[in-house]
Design an enzyme around this catalytic site. Structure first.
Site, PDB file in Angstrom:
ATOM      1  N   HIS A 173      -9.400  -2.017  -4.680  1.00 49.94           N
ATOM      2  CA  HIS A 173      -8.271  -2.312  -3.785  1.00 49.94           C
ATOM      3  C   HIS A 173      -7.314  -3.314  -4.429  1.00 49.94           C
ATOM      4  O   HIS A 173      -6.089  -3.210  -4.254  1.00 49.94           O
ATOM      5  CB  HIS A 173      -8.736  -2.841  -2.421  1.00 49.94           C
ATOM      6  N   HIS A 221      -0.679 -11.021  -4.851  1.00 50.91           N
ATOM      7  CA  HIS A 221       0.705 -10.584  -4.688  1.00 50.91           C
ATOM      8  C   HIS A 221       1.697 -11.556  -5.331  1.00 50.91           C
ATOM      9  O   HIS A 221       2.700 -11.141  -5.899  1.00 50.91           O
ATOM     10  CB  HIS A 221       1.028 -10.427  -3.205  1.00 50.91           C
ATOM     11  N   HIS A 250       0.836  -1.207   0.000  1.00 48.15           N
ATOM     12  CA  HIS A 250       0.000   0.000   0.000  1.00 48.15           C
ATOM     13  C   HIS A 250       0.871   1.258   0.000  1.00 48.15           C
ATOM     14  O   HIS A 250       0.541   2.254  -0.659  1.00 48.15           O
ATOM     15  CB  HIS A 250      -0.948   0.020   1.198  1.00 48.15           C
ATOM     16  N   ASP A 260      -3.355  -2.688  -4.925  1.00 50.35           N
ATOM     17  CA  ASP A 260      -2.317  -3.661  -4.565  1.00 50.35           C
ATOM     18  C   ASP A 260      -1.394  -3.936  -5.754  1.00 50.35           C
ATOM     19  O   ASP A 260      -0.167  -3.958  -5.615  1.00 50.35           O
ATOM     20  CB  ASP A 260      -2.958  -5.005  -4.171  1.00 50.35           C
TER      21      ASP A 260
HETATM   22 ZN   LIG Z   1      -3.939  -4.628  -0.101  1.00 53.01          ZN
END
Ligand SMILES: [Zn+2]
Length: 297
Positions: A236, A263, A77, A240
């Protein structure tokens, strides 16, 4: 010629690590041109840890870096906010291992950096311009970078759940016409309440609460304040991905498309790109004609 940027003075934040649950103090400081973003653990003196894709050591529910045996957790973030403000160089000092989660979005980081001010450095800003498509996948999930004159980012997630089914699961943002600061940086983390125990069993989400995430039960959003944007969930995921991609070390001129990528896959994409020198060129932009398209608001 666009110049590199850094923060103009120290910016401070105090909070907790969302995964460790531990209190942490963070200070962002100016850094010279061509330093990039680097982290320094004040509790573990030593060389700084560079915010680079090749230093990503863990992608379980967050992106963590490790260099010289020292770890920095949950950088995504903050990296997203730094991209959104066009900050190329900064030193991030932390009193313990995890970046504070704040409200679960990138907005508090944007606000403290704007409060400290932004300084231009007399060195041209460099970009990674994508010249051919690079794609990675894992099962059904897929992430792609492709050529585009500006920066466009798209994301789709798939989840058959009564709450997710009520809101958009796809987003596409062209940053030539949409402001990251106005439209993206406030999107908070989210999670299903019933998955919290599983996360805590692996020592994750120990600091997670409705103050730093949108909680979702079997058929509704638990937070009384509701959502900040109609498409906050998918937004969001985009926030990310932008933070994960900024671990390339330079902003991208190109298009990102993520389908259920998290991720792990975002980092796999960044590493794949770096392994393909024929898929990108380093470039300094010749004009400021489309500043916003390249994350210079
Ligand atoms: Zn996040």
């Amino acid at each position: 010629m666009l110049c590199q940027r850094t923060i103009d003075g120290p910016a401070h934040a105090i909070g907790i690590g969302v995964h460790s649950g531990r209190p942490v103090r963070m200070t962002l400081r100016p850094a010279d041109a061509d330093t990039g973003i680097e982290f320094q653990r004040l509790d573990k003196p030593g060389r700084p840890i560079r915010a680079r894709a090749e230093n990503v050591s863990d992608t379980t529910l967050a992106t963590s870096l490790s260099e010289g045996g020292v770890q920095i957790a949950t950088v995504e973030h903050l990296m997203s906010a730094l991209w959104g403000l066009g900050i190329d160089n900064a030193r991030v000092e932390l009193s313990s291992e995890e970046v504070p989660i704040m409200d679960g979005s990138a907005q508090p980081f944007v606000e403290i950096i704007q409060g400290a001010g932004i300084r231009n450095l007399a060195v041209p800003r460099k970009f990674i311009r994508i010249t051919r498509e690079v794609s990675v996948s894992q099962g059904e999930a897929k992430a792609t970078l492709s050529p585009y004159d500006g920066f466009r980012a798209g994301y789709t997630f798939v989840a058959d759940h009564p709450v997710f089914n009520r809101y958009p699961k796809t987003i596409e943002v062209d940053f030539a016409s949409t402001s990251y600061l106005d439209e993206v940086c406030g999107a908070r983390s989210f999670g299903l309440m019933r998955e919290l125990d599983q996360a805590r069993a692996i020592r994750k989400c120990l600091g997670s609460s409705l103050d730093n995430a949108v909680g979702i039960d079997d058929d509704e959003i638990v937070n009384t304040e509701g959502l900040r944007y109609e498409d906050e969930f998918v937004k969001h995921k985009l926030l990310d991905a932008i933070g994960d991609l900024y671990l390339l070390g330079l902003p991208v001129i190109g298009a990102f498309d993520g389908y259920m990528s998290g991720h792990t896959l975002n980092n796999k994409l960044a590493r794949a790109l770096l392994r393909c020198p024929d898929a990108w060129v380093l470039q300094a932009l010749p004009t400021t004609r489309r500043r916003q398209a390249y994350s210079l608001h």
